[in-house]
Design a protein around this motif. Structure first.
Motif, PDB file in Angstrom:
ATOM      1  N   ARG A 181      44.388  41.201  32.024  1.00 62.00           N
ATOM      2  CA  ARG A 181      44.921  39.833  32.001  1.00 62.00           C
ATOM      3  C   ARG A 181      46.424  39.824  32.292  1.00 62.00           C
ATOM      4  O   ARG A 181      46.942  38.896  32.924  1.00 62.00           O
ATOM      5  CB  ARG A 181      44.620  39.175  30.659  1.00 62.00           C
ATOM      6  N   LEU A 231      46.791  40.129  36.059  1.00 58.66           N
ATOM      7  CA  LEU A 231      46.472  38.860  36.711  1.00 58.66           C
ATOM      8  C   LEU A 231      47.578  37.829  36.516  1.00 58.66           C
ATOM      9  O   LEU A 231      47.740  36.921  37.334  1.00 58.66           O
ATOM     10  CB  LEU A 231      45.154  38.310  36.163  1.00 58.66           C
ATOM     11  N   SER A 232      48.345  37.973  35.440  1.00 60.88           N
ATOM     12  CA  SER A 232      49.411  37.017  35.134  1.00 60.88           C
ATOM     13  C   SER A 232      50.762  37.447  35.692  1.00 60.88           C
ATOM     14  O   SER A 232      51.777  36.791  35.429  1.00 60.88           O
ATOM     15  CB  SER A 232      49.519  36.827  33.614  1.00 60.88           C
ATOM     16  N   ILE A 272      36.530  37.676  33.781  1.00 59.49           N
ATOM     17  CA  ILE A 272      37.548  37.489  34.826  1.00 59.49           C
ATOM     18  C   ILE A 272      36.929  36.824  36.047  1.00 59.49           C
ATOM     19  O   ILE A 272      37.450  35.842  36.575  1.00 59.49           O
ATOM     20  CB  ILE A 272      38.180  38.840  35.205  1.00 59.49           C
ATOM     21  N   TYR A 311      34.755  37.418  39.952  1.00 65.06           N
ATOM     22  CA  TYR A 311      35.113  38.003  41.245  1.00 65.06           C
ATOM     23  C   TYR A 311      36.115  37.145  42.013  1.00 65.06           C
ATOM     24  O   TYR A 311      37.025  37.669  42.659  1.00 65.06           O
ATOM     25  CB  TYR A 311      33.854  38.220  42.088  1.00 65.06           C
ATOM     26  N   GLN A 312      35.990  35.838  41.950  1.00 64.51           N
ATOM     27  CA  GLN A 312      36.897  34.977  42.711  1.00 64.51           C
ATOM     28  C   GLN A 312      38.344  35.141  42.254  1.00 64.51           C
ATOM     29  O   GLN A 312      39.270  35.159  43.072  1.00 64.51           O
ATOM     30  CB  GLN A 312      36.463  33.516  42.586  1.00 64.51           C
ATOM     31  N   ARG A 313      38.535  35.277  40.951  1.00 61.76           N
ATOM     32  CA  ARG A 313      39.898  35.456  40.443  1.00 61.76           C
ATOM     33  C   ARG A 313      40.456  36.807  40.874  1.00 61.76           C
ATOM     34  O   ARG A 313      41.628  36.924  41.233  1.00 61.76           O
ATOM     35  CB  ARG A 313      39.909  35.331  38.923  1.00 61.76           C
ATOM     36  N   GLU A 316      39.586  38.468  43.585  1.00 64.01           N
ATOM     37  CA  GLU A 316      39.819  38.394  45.023  1.00 64.01           C
ATOM     38  C   GLU A 316      41.152  37.711  45.320  1.00 64.01           C
ATOM     39  O   GLU A 316      41.913  38.159  46.185  1.00 64.01           O
ATOM     40  CB  GLU A 316      38.663  37.644  45.684  1.00 64.01           C
ATOM     41  N   LYS A 317      41.445  36.646  44.592  1.00 62.82           N
ATOM     42  CA  LYS A 317      42.717  35.946  44.783  1.00 62.82           C
ATOM     43  C   LYS A 317      43.886  36.837  44.394  1.00 62.82           C
ATOM     44  O   LYS A 317      44.921  36.868  45.079  1.00 62.82           O
ATOM     45  CB  LYS A 317      42.729  34.661  43.955  1.00 62.82           C
ATOM     46  N   HIS A 318      43.743  37.581  43.301  1.00 61.04           N
ATOM     47  CA  HIS A 318      44.804  38.489  42.858  1.00 61.04           C
ATOM     48  C   HIS A 318      45.070  39.568  43.902  1.00 61.04           C
ATOM     49  O   HIS A 318      46.233  39.909  44.175  1.00 61.04           O
ATOM     50  CB  HIS A 318      44.402  39.126  41.528  1.00 61.04           C
TER      51      HIS A 318
END
Length: 364
Positions: free
Chosen positions: A180, A183-184, A223, A225-227, A229-231
């Motif tokens: 996390r 991701l942040s 989390i 997969y889309q998140r 992929e964006k990261h």
């Protein structure tokens, strides 16, 4: 002193908490101990450790490690904090080694650990952070690790980690928090120093592969997969590494349709390693979707590139479901890797254990 707290969640830690306290009280300004509904004398031992900088907070019931860590954060009054498990200890150089990195602007800093046997006190080995993780964007590989390989216990900026907080997880909270934080956009430093001693016990989650997979599946699924992929769009890793991270992530969350799709993207590669991985992962997706004949063709094609134990194991499971001979494949898998648990279980019991990701870290 250093404007640092030691944060110690504790549950039934009467035998080890004094060692933890003794290792840290001279290095920090305050110690926050959260007794998470212990049924032993943990609170009594803490109270007997007579130092003015210790604060004890008691949970009436056991809420789990995530909730205990959140309570620690809520009561922390310093700018920085160092987590300490109640059965571990700081080495004397803990704060002086790591604090300068936070003062330079990093949000979290990790270092290596000494590992000791919790029952005998015997030194086991040094646990060093993988050099591949220290490269720019290298920590993104943690999204793909096929077990909960931790990178240590952090020292952190309190204001920043309060932004994320801890949930109600009872296991793998460090792994969840690290992902996390990535991701942040947290600034995370991995150092080469060693200032933490961890004690390993037979009942710990880290010694159970089954438990690790279960907790990892829960964390990665939350989390999505889309998140991820964006990261990864902003990752500095090579495209081939990003492709591999996606494969491992999808295999670990069980998204077989998307896994098969992403695996096919590399079929035109000139790299035998990547071609093998593409075939293997598509085979996994097909086998998990009960398409055993199509899956067997992928594993055979992968074996023609490189004969690996996981390919033989997975081919054996396909052959079993197709009513073909399968035991010879399992014996060959075990000849290549004698301690291969999936193959052992498949040979001795009902053949159902598909190995979802490659066994060797060289593929990531």
């Amino acid at each position: 002193m250093n404007n640092v707290s030691a944060l110690i969640p504790a549950y039934n830690a009467e035998k080890t908490i004094a060692r933890a306290l003794a290792s840290c009280y001279r290095q920090v300004d305050e110690i926050i101990v959260v007794n998470d509904g212990s049924t032993d004398h943990t609170s009594t031992v803490v109270k007997q450790f007579r130092h003015a900088n210790i604060r004890l907070i008691n949970h009436a019931i056991n809420k789990g490690i995530g909730s205990a860590r959140q309570t620690c954060l809520e009561h922390c009054t310093t700018q920085y904090a160092a987590w300490l498990d109640s059965d571990d200890c700081f080495l004397p150089n803990r704060i002086t080694d790591l604090l300068p990195w936070l003062q330079k602007g990093y949000d979290i800093v990790y270092d290596n650990m000494e590992l000791f046997c919790g029952t005998t006190g015997e030194f086991l080995r040094n646990s060093e952070i993988d050099e591949a993780l220290k490269t720019h964007s290298g920590l993104d590989r943690q999204f793909a690790r096929n077990q909960l390989r931790g990178i240590g216990v952090p020292l952190a900026n309190v204001a920043r980690i309060r932004e994320l907080g801890y949930g109600d997880l009872r296991h793998a909270e460090d792994y969840d928090f690290l992902l996390r934080a990535l991701l942040s956009g947290f600034r995370i430093k991995l150092t080469g120093s060693t200032s933490y001693r961890q004690y390993i016990y037979p009942h710990s989650v880290s010694n159970s592969t089954v438990n690790q997979y279960q907790h990892q599946h829960q964390i990665l699924s939350s989390i999505g997969y889309q998140r991820l992929e964006k990261h990864l769009e902003s990752s500095a890793l090579p495209c081939s590494d990003i492709w591999r991270i996606k494969l491992y992530f999808l295999a670990n969350i069980g998204d077989w349709k998307q896994l098969a799709k992403i695996a096919k993207e590399q079929y035109s590669t000139k790299s035998p390693c990547e071609h093998w991985l593409a075939l293997f992962m598509e085979g996994v997706a097909l086998a998990q979707s009960q398409l055993f004949f199509d899956a067997s063709k992928k594993f055979i094609a992968a074996l023609n590139i490189e004969a690996t134990p996981e390919c033989f194991n997975n081919l054996a499971v396909c052959c079993f479901h197709l009513s073909h001979d399968y035991q010879e494949h399992l014996r060959y898998a075990l000849s290549l890797k004698p301690d291969y648990l999936d193959a052992e279980n498949n040979l001795n019991n009902y053949p159902q254990h598909i190995t979802r990701v490659p066994l060797r870290r060289a593929y990531l």
